[in-house]
Write a protein that holds these residues in place. Structure first.
Motif, PDB file in Angstrom:
ATOM      1  N   ARG C   4     -10.910 112.596  78.920  1.00  0.00           N
ATOM      2  CA  ARG C   4     -10.236 111.612  78.046  1.00  0.00           C
ATOM      3  C   ARG C   4      -9.302 110.784  78.922  1.00  0.00           C
ATOM      4  NH1 ARG C   4     -10.975 108.735  73.864  1.00  0.00           N
ATOM      5  NH2 ARG C   4     -11.877 110.521  72.824  1.00  0.00           N
ATOM      6  N   LEU C   5      -9.768 109.616  79.328  1.00  0.00           N
ATOM      7  CA  LEU C   5      -8.942 108.756  80.190  1.00  0.00           C
ATOM      8  C   LEU C   5      -8.334 107.588  79.439  1.00  0.00           C
ATOM      9  CD1 LEU C   5     -11.073 108.648  83.465  1.00  0.00           C
ATOM     10  CD2 LEU C   5      -8.823 109.682  83.153  1.00  0.00           C
ATOM     11  N   LEU C   6      -8.960 107.227  78.329  1.00  0.00           N
ATOM     12  CA  LEU C   6      -8.414 106.108  77.557  1.00  0.00           C
ATOM     13  C   LEU C   6      -8.851 106.240  76.108  1.00  0.00           C
ATOM     14  CD1 LEU C   6     -10.806 103.686  76.961  1.00  0.00           C
ATOM     15  CD2 LEU C   6     -10.728 103.741  79.453  1.00  0.00           C
ATOM     16  N   ASP C   7      -8.103 105.590  75.256  1.00  0.00           N
ATOM     17  CA  ASP C   7      -8.373 105.627  73.816  1.00  0.00           C
ATOM     18  C   ASP C   7      -8.121 104.226  73.253  1.00  0.00           C
ATOM     19  OD1 ASP C   7      -8.516 105.989  71.101  1.00  0.00           O
ATOM     20  OD2 ASP C   7      -7.146 107.699  71.027  1.00  0.00           O
ATOM     21  N   VAL C   8      -9.194 103.575  72.835  1.00  0.00           N
ATOM     22  CA  VAL C   8      -9.047 102.225  72.274  1.00  0.00           C
ATOM     23  C   VAL C   8      -9.594 102.167  70.845  1.00  0.00           C
ATOM     24  CG1 VAL C   8      -9.086 101.062  74.525  1.00  0.00           C
ATOM     25  CG2 VAL C   8     -11.244 101.479  73.300  1.00  0.00           C
ATOM     26  N   THR C   9      -9.690 103.324  70.193  1.00  0.00           N
ATOM     27  CA  THR C   9     -10.321 103.337  68.860  1.00  0.00           C
ATOM     28  C   THR C   9      -9.523 102.532  67.828  1.00  0.00           C
ATOM     29  OG1 THR C   9      -9.317 105.518  68.602  1.00  0.00           O
ATOM     30  CG2 THR C   9     -11.659 105.464  69.106  1.00  0.00           C
ATOM     31  N   ALA C  10      -8.194 102.593  67.889  1.00  0.00           N
ATOM     32  CA  ALA C  10      -7.398 101.840  66.903  1.00  0.00           C
ATOM     33  C   ALA C  10      -7.573 100.334  67.124  1.00  0.00           C
ATOM     34  CB  ALA C  10      -5.926 102.239  67.001  1.00  0.00           C
TER      35      ALA C  10
ATOM     36  N   LEU D  11      -5.835 106.961  82.457  1.00  0.00           N
ATOM     37  CA  LEU D  11      -6.631 106.177  83.405  1.00  0.00           C
ATOM     38  C   LEU D  11      -5.739 105.523  84.456  1.00  0.00           C
ATOM     39  CD1 LEU D  11      -9.199 104.861  84.443  1.00  0.00           C
ATOM     40  CD2 LEU D  11      -9.005 103.142  82.629  1.00  0.00           C
ATOM     41  N   GLU D  12      -4.616 104.987  84.009  1.00  0.00           N
ATOM     42  CA  GLU D  12      -3.688 104.349  84.955  1.00  0.00           C
ATOM     43  C   GLU D  12      -3.249 105.351  86.029  1.00  0.00           C
ATOM     44  OE1 GLU D  12      -0.388 102.322  83.112  1.00  0.00           O
ATOM     45  OE2 GLU D  12       0.618 102.024  85.042  1.00  0.00           O
TER      46      GLU D  12
END
Lengths: 104, 104, 104, 104
Positions: C4-10, D11-12
């Motif tokens: 889990r490196l990023l979350d852009v679901t919202a 990620l950053e």
């Protein structure tokens, strides 16, 4: 294929004179000019991005869009010729070589 | 300023003939050609992106890089002239207008 | 490496709602969104093109430039997430796969 | 509108560690990263440039194209997050501000 497909020598000389008069040579590294060229091409892309292909073919029927497109094409040509100039590349030779039967 | 800064008529005619021979006109909408132009410019940008400005000025001392840069500059010119051609834009007129004292 | 490196679901959901409310889905083909993404990236490039690398590191000390850069980075993120969304690509999975030791 | 639309902190941090391990920070000026971002976006554009809009919507049905598109989207995200990082920009704040009703 002829060995003379284009001639930009007068434009190259005019741009060299412009740069000298304004002391712009210091900014005109290939790196900077390549970035500037990208920017000018992008303005063209933006003109067409929300049009369908069919609409893009008729984009210049609108006089205001036609003027914008002419200006943007001119800017791309200006930066392309300037970039080739600072790199010492003969654009006609490069294009002739690219389009020669052997290179295809 | 002269009224003749560049001449790409022979290249324009050659590209028109190429497109006709290969039946490529169907793909050559302004929208597609503008995208293709972006792609060719990007190859130039990639050549210079990790170089300093000073290094970019010497990039063509390496024969392999010099050849790549010539090919990429030629590709940009080819797509630029083709795009102007399908849009019916006279590149010389557009550049002369852009560089005229009134337009500055 | 975590999975889990990023979350852009919202953000993805918000953009989908925006597009539906404005009936923009018809324009949001991958082709058009990729062109729009190019345009947004180009605005970033223009911010830095006449700066040296050293100057580019300090560009955001000027409040007006800092605000412009924040807006442009946001626009790139918005179009990137929207493009992945219409293509059905899970950006977290794609980034994790790209950065996995096997892919290096 | 919530105040949390995306989260790229993991990620950053991963990208910062990668750059330190490889001593890449010297190359990671905003100017260079913006150019690299352009290059990654361009690979996406090339995927779609000769497709119609309708074809572009189905491009990922082909498994090979789908994999290429995932990789390219991942690369854009990686460079975008790295660029924001070296500029000290909080991407979530920037996107929330951009999409807030006041900014529309």
């Amino acid at each position: 294929m002829t060995d003379r497909l284009l001639d930009v020598t007068a434009l190259e000389a005019a741009l060299q004179r412009f740069a000298e008069e304004r002391n712009w040579q210091q900014y005109h590294s290939p790196k900077n000019l390549a970035m500037a060229l990208t920017g000018e091409v992008e303005e063209l892309v933006e003109t067409f991005q929300w049009l369908t292909e069919e609409q893009s073919k008729c984009a210049t029927r609108d006089p205001k869009t036609a003027q914008a497109v002419r200006d943007e094409l001119a800017d791309v040509m200006i930066y392309l010729v300037r970039l080739a100039s600072v790199l010492g590349v003969d654009l006609n030779e490069a294009v002739v070589a690219k389009l020669s039967p052997n290179a295809q």
